[in-house]
Design an enzyme around this catalytic site. Structure first.
Site, PDB file in Angstrom:
ATOM      1  N   TYR A 266       0.806  -1.217   0.000  1.00  0.00           N
ATOM      2  CA  TYR A 266       0.000   0.000   0.000  1.00  0.00           C
ATOM      3  C   TYR A 266       0.843   1.272   0.000  1.00  0.00           C
ATOM      4  O   TYR A 266       0.414   2.309  -0.500  1.00  0.00           O
ATOM      5  CB  TYR A 266      -0.876   0.051   1.250  1.00  0.00           C
ATOM      6  CG  TYR A 266      -1.945  -0.997   1.349  1.00  0.00           C
ATOM      7  CD1 TYR A 266      -2.951  -1.088   0.392  1.00  0.00           C
ATOM      8  CD2 TYR A 266      -1.979  -1.876   2.423  1.00  0.00           C
ATOM      9  CE1 TYR A 266      -3.956  -2.033   0.506  1.00  0.00           C
ATOM     10  CE2 TYR A 266      -2.986  -2.824   2.551  1.00  0.00           C
ATOM     11  CZ  TYR A 266      -3.967  -2.899   1.599  1.00  0.00           C
ATOM     12  OH  TYR A 266      -4.959  -3.835   1.705  1.00  0.00           O
ATOM     13  N   THR A 302      -2.919  -6.036  -7.072  1.00  0.00           N
ATOM     14  CA  THR A 302      -2.795  -5.014  -6.038  1.00  0.00           C
ATOM     15  C   THR A 302      -3.104  -5.593  -4.664  1.00  0.00           C
ATOM     16  O   THR A 302      -3.775  -6.625  -4.539  1.00  0.00           O
ATOM     17  CB  THR A 302      -3.768  -3.853  -6.290  1.00  0.00           C
ATOM     18  OG1 THR A 302      -5.107  -4.272  -5.944  1.00  0.00           O
ATOM     19  CG2 THR A 302      -3.724  -3.377  -7.728  1.00  0.00           C
ATOM     20  N   ASP A 303      -2.624  -4.919  -3.626  1.00  0.00           N
ATOM     21  CA  ASP A 303      -3.079  -5.249  -2.278  1.00  0.00           C
ATOM     22  C   ASP A 303      -4.556  -4.882  -2.180  1.00  0.00           C
ATOM     23  O   ASP A 303      -5.092  -4.136  -3.003  1.00  0.00           O
ATOM     24  CB  ASP A 303      -2.243  -4.512  -1.229  1.00  0.00           C
ATOM     25  CG  ASP A 303      -2.120  -5.305   0.058  1.00  0.00           C
ATOM     26  OD1 ASP A 303      -3.034  -6.100   0.368  1.00  0.00           O
ATOM     27  OD2 ASP A 303      -1.114  -5.130   0.770  1.00  0.00           O
ATOM     28  N   TRP A 304      -5.214  -5.374  -1.154  1.00  0.00           N
ATOM     29  CA  TRP A 304      -6.671  -5.345  -1.104  1.00  0.00           C
ATOM     30  C   TRP A 304      -7.217  -3.933  -0.837  1.00  0.00           C
ATOM     31  O   TRP A 304      -6.860  -3.290   0.138  1.00  0.00           O
ATOM     32  CB  TRP A 304      -7.155  -6.320  -0.040  1.00  0.00           C
ATOM     33  CG  TRP A 304      -7.487  -7.692  -0.576  1.00  0.00           C
ATOM     34  CD1 TRP A 304      -8.593  -8.415  -0.264  1.00  0.00           C
ATOM     35  CD2 TRP A 304      -6.757  -8.497  -1.518  1.00  0.00           C
ATOM     36  NE1 TRP A 304      -8.597  -9.616  -0.956  1.00  0.00           N
ATOM     37  CE2 TRP A 304      -7.482  -9.686  -1.730  1.00  0.00           C
ATOM     38  CE3 TRP A 304      -5.576  -8.309  -2.223  1.00  0.00           C
ATOM     39  CZ2 TRP A 304      -7.064 -10.688  -2.601  1.00  0.00           C
ATOM     40  CZ3 TRP A 304      -5.146  -9.304  -3.087  1.00  0.00           C
ATOM     41  CH2 TRP A 304      -5.891 -10.475  -3.265  1.00  0.00           C
TER      42      TRP A 304
END
Length: 598
Positions: A266, A302-304
């Site tokens: 992130y 991507t990260d969540w």
């Protein structure tokens, strides 16, 4: 179409080369099909297609209708339930026009962390130490055997994508995600990360493999003030020591071992040559560094929630603009979000070319084909899942690893010298007294005891409201509270005391070591594993996977990107004692005793 029916199109024929199958299927996909492939939300583990999931995740019906076929699962109390649910969604996928199978992913399930933001309780799966425990052992062969167990248990339930390993470096002692790493050393993280990826791949061909999504590119450890970028106050990733390349080193090792997916973190780089935006929006990181310089051509997910929650550096952009920027950066899939309709609109408006989607869709389809999901690996054997997951040999191997990963930091002479012998009278805190059935006699007060046993955890500052995401992150000060230290001192004045600390971060241990006769640390271990170490049924083999700082002042003065940078640490990376003249004791039979994990 079922896997037993005759193939109507080339993409349905397992004898056709993968490249041709990919291109054939791509040519038949609508724009909606392509957009759906590029999202991976959380999915509810329910047999009711209409029921919405936790954290406002979409229902299975909404997922199917959106043509989404990558999902992340959190729940699952039994292996049978997970396998049954997996088969349900695969049957539902067959009813869609192209029958594209689901890829089911999971965060770690085999260790002791109960942080739902980072890992899951083991449930039916075999239990092993946290990754830090493997870092403490630094045994690539053991790590590969562990990952092979993960592979077999995941395969049995239909999980084909591991959202791990986490190969960040724990270079800031305060960072809340340290427990998911292999520690502070780039060399250890690289060789254990590579062993882990090899174990997930297995040697039975890709249809028997579990894909690995390594994280968090380009290395998530160098956080400003040790805070985490799940939250706005932790969004800055900094490199005051100029060690950006050091944090990349483990990724080179896991790519060489065959990792096929990458998750950027992130955070946003500050004070570097790169744009100060979150890594998934950062073209210089994803395309320039990862793809062009390092040559990675796998899937970037991507990260969540980067479109909806954690969009650092692009707060001023709309959801649509964030999506365009991430695609331009080079990502293939959006983790935790489920908005393919927005992507369809962007293509229809000309903001994104459909050919750009094709680039990512090819990568995503290729992996599904190579995993065998279009063919015989689409469904799993529910009965076999129950028999294989958490089997006796895996449980025993996990317990042995828990025992071995303990680190002994102090072992003074006297009645509390480890390993304990005879049948001492024990006063116990922090662990179920029944654990010591067959080993010792339990007494109700320190004054009646030969030895006191205190089991505790590394300190942290409570953040956020209980039950909210932020509350599960153990962050902030590493110092034990005065009241806890005074309580330890009081007990130690009355009886020789053994202290065991669960280290999810490198706590300030000096005040504890000052009063304890013996000091051990663990990285996720059951009460039974702890008792076996205390009484010599197993030899502790762990060595510290990071330095133990001497004070918070030393931590605050250190550089977040530089390993082993705190002044005059109390214990050094690699410290760890062995039992002298050790002769293994026999473990008592506790099969009829109720053991509670602490």
């Amino acid at each position: 179409m079922s896997t037993s029916q005759a193939a109507q199109y080339p993409y349905q024929d397992s004898s056709v080369p993968t490249d041709r199958r990919v291109e054939d299927l791509l040519s038949r996909m609508t724009l909606q099909d392509k957009a759906g492939l590029m999202f991976q939300p959380l999915a509810p583990m329910t047999m009711d297609l209409e029921e919405q999931g936790m954290f406002n995740s979409p229902s299975l019906r909404a997922i199917l209708d959106s043509r989404i076929n990558h999902v992340n699962i959190l729940q699952g109390s039994t292996a049978r339930e997970i396998a049954q649910w997996h088969n349900l969604i695969q049957r539902e996928a067959l009813k869609t026009p192209l029958g594209i199978p689901f890829t089911v992913s999971s965060d770690p399930r085999h260790s002791f962390s109960d942080n739902p933001a980072a890992a899951l309780i083991a449930g039916p799966f075999s239990q092993w130490p946290e990754p830090l425990g493997f870092g403490a052992l630094d045994d690539p062969e053991l790590t590969e055997r562990f990952a092979d167990t993960v592979r077999r248990e995941y395969l049995a339930t239909g999980i084909r994508l591991a959202l791990h390993p986490q190969i960040d470096l724990a270079t800031d002692p305060r960072w809340a995600r340290a427990s998911g790493t292999f520690g502070e050393s780039a060399n250890v993280a690289g060789r254990l990360g590579a062993a882990y990826v090899r174990g997930l791949r297995g040697d039975g061909g890709s249809t028997k493999s579990v894909s690995s999504m390594v994280k968090h590119f380009p290395g998530g450890g160098p956080q400003l003030d040790g805070e985490d970028p799940h939250f706005e106050y932790g969004r800055e990733q900094v490199y005051p020591g100029g060690q950006f390349d050091l944090h990349l080193q483990p990724f080179l090792d896991v790519f060489a071992a065959g990792a096929t997916q990458v998750m950027p973190y992130y955070g946003m780089p500050v004070g570097t040559e790169y744009e100060e935006v979150g890594f998934s929006f950062n073209k210089g990181i994803v395309t320039g560094l990862l793809r062009e310089k390092l040559g990675f051509d796998g899937i970037v997910c991507t990260d969540w929630g980067i479109l909806s929650r954690t969009f650092w550096g692009v707060e001023h952009l709309s959801v649509e603009e964030r999506m365009v920027k991430a695609l331009d950066a080079g990502v293939d899939q959006f983790g935790g979000d489920s908005e393919p309709s927005i992507l369809v609109k962007l293509v229809n408006s000309g903001a994104v070319a459909e050919a750009r989607l094709d680039v990512s869709v090819r990568r995503l389809l290729r992996e599904k084909f190579e995993l065998g999901l279009f063919d015989d690996a689409r469904f799993v054997d529910v009965d076999a899942a129950d028999a294989l997951v958490g089997a006796a040999d895996a449980l025993e191997a996990g317990l042995a690893a828990q025992m071995a990963a303990h680190v002994v930091l102090k072992n003074a002479e006297g009645v509390a010298h480890l390993p304990l012998s005879g049948q001492p009278k024990l006063y116990v805190e922090g662990v179920d007294p029944q654990t010591f059935t067959g080993w010792a006699h339990i007494v109700p007060s320190p004054d009646e005891a030969d030895v006191a046993i205190i089991r505790t955890v590394a300190p942290w500052e409570q953040r956020g409201k209980p039950g909210e995401l932020e509350s599960f992150f153990h962050a902030g000060s590493l110092e034990f509270h005065d009241a806890e230290l005074e309580h330890l001192r009081d007990i130690a004045r009355r009886v020789p005391t053994i202290v065991d600390v669960y280290l999810d971060r490198p706590a300030i241990l000096a005040p504890v070591a000052d009063v304890a006769s013996a000091l051990t640390v663990n990285f996720g271990a059951s009460a039974e594993a702890f008792a076996a170490i205390l009484f010599g049924a197993s030899q502790p083999k762990g060595k510290l996977p990071f330095d133990i700082p001497s004070s918070m002042a030393a931590v605050e003065a250190s550089r977040p990107d530089v390993p082993f940078d705190t002044a005059e640490p109390t214990y050094r990376f690699g410290d760890g004692l062995r039992f002298d003249a050790w002769a293994p004791a026999e473990r008592p039979d506790l099969s009829s005793t109720s053991i509670r994990m602490n």
